[in-house]
Write a protein that holds these residues in place. Structure first.
Motif, PDB file in Angstrom:
ATOM      1  N   LYS A 203      45.964 -77.201  19.322  1.00  0.00           N
ATOM      2  CA  LYS A 203      45.626 -77.141  20.742  1.00  0.00           C
ATOM      3  C   LYS A 203      44.505 -78.109  21.067  1.00  0.00           C
ATOM      4  O   LYS A 203      44.534 -78.818  22.091  1.00  0.00           O
ATOM      5  CB  LYS A 203      45.222 -75.719  21.117  1.00  0.00           C
ATOM      6  N   MET A 206      45.743 -81.761  21.042  1.00  0.00           N
ATOM      7  CA  MET A 206      46.480 -82.146  22.243  1.00  0.00           C
ATOM      8  C   MET A 206      45.558 -82.494  23.401  1.00  0.00           C
ATOM      9  O   MET A 206      45.940 -83.212  24.318  1.00  0.00           O
ATOM     10  CB  MET A 206      47.450 -81.022  22.653  1.00  0.00           C
ATOM     11  N   GLU A 207      44.335 -81.980  23.356  1.00  0.00           N
ATOM     12  CA  GLU A 207      43.387 -82.277  24.422  1.00  0.00           C
ATOM     13  C   GLU A 207      42.985 -83.758  24.419  1.00  0.00           C
ATOM     14  O   GLU A 207      42.438 -84.270  25.400  1.00  0.00           O
ATOM     15  CB  GLU A 207      42.136 -81.401  24.275  1.00  0.00           C
ATOM     16  N   ASP A 211      47.819 -87.345  29.945  1.00  0.00           N
ATOM     17  CA  ASP A 211      48.662 -86.367  30.636  1.00  0.00           C
ATOM     18  C   ASP A 211      50.147 -86.647  30.398  1.00  0.00           C
ATOM     19  O   ASP A 211      50.946 -85.723  30.223  1.00  0.00           O
ATOM     20  CB  ASP A 211      48.366 -86.386  32.141  1.00  0.00           C
ATOM     21  N   LYS A 214      51.102 -85.571  26.860  1.00  0.00           N
ATOM     22  CA  LYS A 214      51.211 -84.110  26.815  1.00  0.00           C
ATOM     23  C   LYS A 214      52.535 -83.653  27.415  1.00  0.00           C
ATOM     24  O   LYS A 214      53.206 -82.765  26.878  1.00  0.00           O
ATOM     25  CB  LYS A 214      50.060 -83.461  27.593  1.00  0.00           C
ATOM     26  N   ASP A 218      55.510 -81.728  25.454  1.00  0.00           N
ATOM     27  CA  ASP A 218      55.906 -80.416  25.962  1.00  0.00           C
ATOM     28  C   ASP A 218      57.417 -80.354  26.193  1.00  0.00           C
ATOM     29  O   ASP A 218      58.083 -79.390  25.798  1.00  0.00           O
ATOM     30  CB  ASP A 218      55.163 -80.129  27.267  1.00  0.00           C
TER      31      ASP A 218
END
Length: 257
Positions: A203, A206-207, A211, A214, A218
């Motif tokens: 997690k 992924m930060e 965008d 991500k 996803d």
């Protein structure tokens, strides 16, 4: 009845509480065969029994009977406890005491279970203990069913018929530190500390992505879409999706390392 002050002639309001050092000192003496230390240790843990029988108060059972049965479980726990395993005595004793009380309630339960189903359950429990002792690990339903020459569904039904459901989040005992919950006695490989830490690490990794990266990960790995489907949804070419996907995965790998 569970909340009465005197149970089996014992004033529960005056039950002693042993500190960790006192327990360790008594254990040393018990291992040397000191009977007085053994009795003092048992008395010092009667609050543990008292707290456990409280959870059976809604069954309308006699508190004195449950307390006596719980004490038997406490004594069995003491006789089988191994300090070298690195667990607190209360953590080890809780399932032993609950098990003893459940066996008592199973034999004298007010809920009428057919004799044949009860007999199957008792035979299954006996076979389970024998197989577990022989192979050194918990017997499976399949093994028990094969030994009894019965469908495994019948074994599950029989065992469920004599088992009282318990909430995993129900606090069982509190000795001044963290409470002991039912779920503490159950192993769950999917919820291990290692998996939890891995989830947190991913997690955080992924930060560090953009965008769009991500969004692509996803759609690809959480929603199961192909690169072509992702390209159509995001509005870029399939080649760009492939490049961004590989780039994002490589960056996450470096972060996790």
């Amino acid at each position: 009845m569970i909340n009465k002050v005197e149970i089996c002639g014992v004033n529960t309001a005056k039950l002693p509480v042993l500190s960790f050092d006192e327990k360790e000192e008594l254990f040393d003496k018990i291992e040397q065969g000191d009977k007085d230390a053994r009795e003092k240790f048992i008395k010092g843990n009667l609050r543990l029994v008292l707290s456990i029988i409280g959870r059976f108060s809604n069954r309308g059972e006699n508190a004195d009977d449950l307390f006596q049965v719980g004490c038997i479980g406490l004594i069995k726990a003491l006789d089988n406890f191994d300090r070298t395993q690195g667990v607190q005595f209360s953590t080890y004793a809780v399932p032993m005491i609950i098990g003893e009380i459940r066996r008592y309630l199973r034999d004298y339960t007010a809920v009428r279970v057919s004799r044949s189903l009860r007999d199957t359950a008792y035979r299954a429990l006996k076979i389970k203990e024998e197989i577990t002792a022989k192979q050194g690990k918990e017997a499976t339903i399949e093994q028990i069913a094969k030994e009894l020459d019965k469908p495994k569904e019948e074994i599950v039904l029989a065992l469920d018929a004599i088992t009282e459901p318990v909430s995993l989040f129900e606090p069982i005992y509190h000795d001044g530190g963290d409470a002991v919950y039912v779920m503490d006695q159950i192993s769950d490989e999917k919820s291990s500390d290692e998996n939890w830490i891995e989830h947190i690490t991913l997690k955080e990794a992924m930060e560090h992505l953009t965008d769009k990266e991500k969004q692509i990960l996803d759609l690809r790995f959480f929603r199961g879409k192909t690169q072509t489907e992702v390209a159509d949804e995001v509005g870029i070419s399939q080649a760009q999706v492939s490049r961004l996907e590989k780039s994002a995965i490589n960056r996450m790998k470096k972060y996790c390392e």
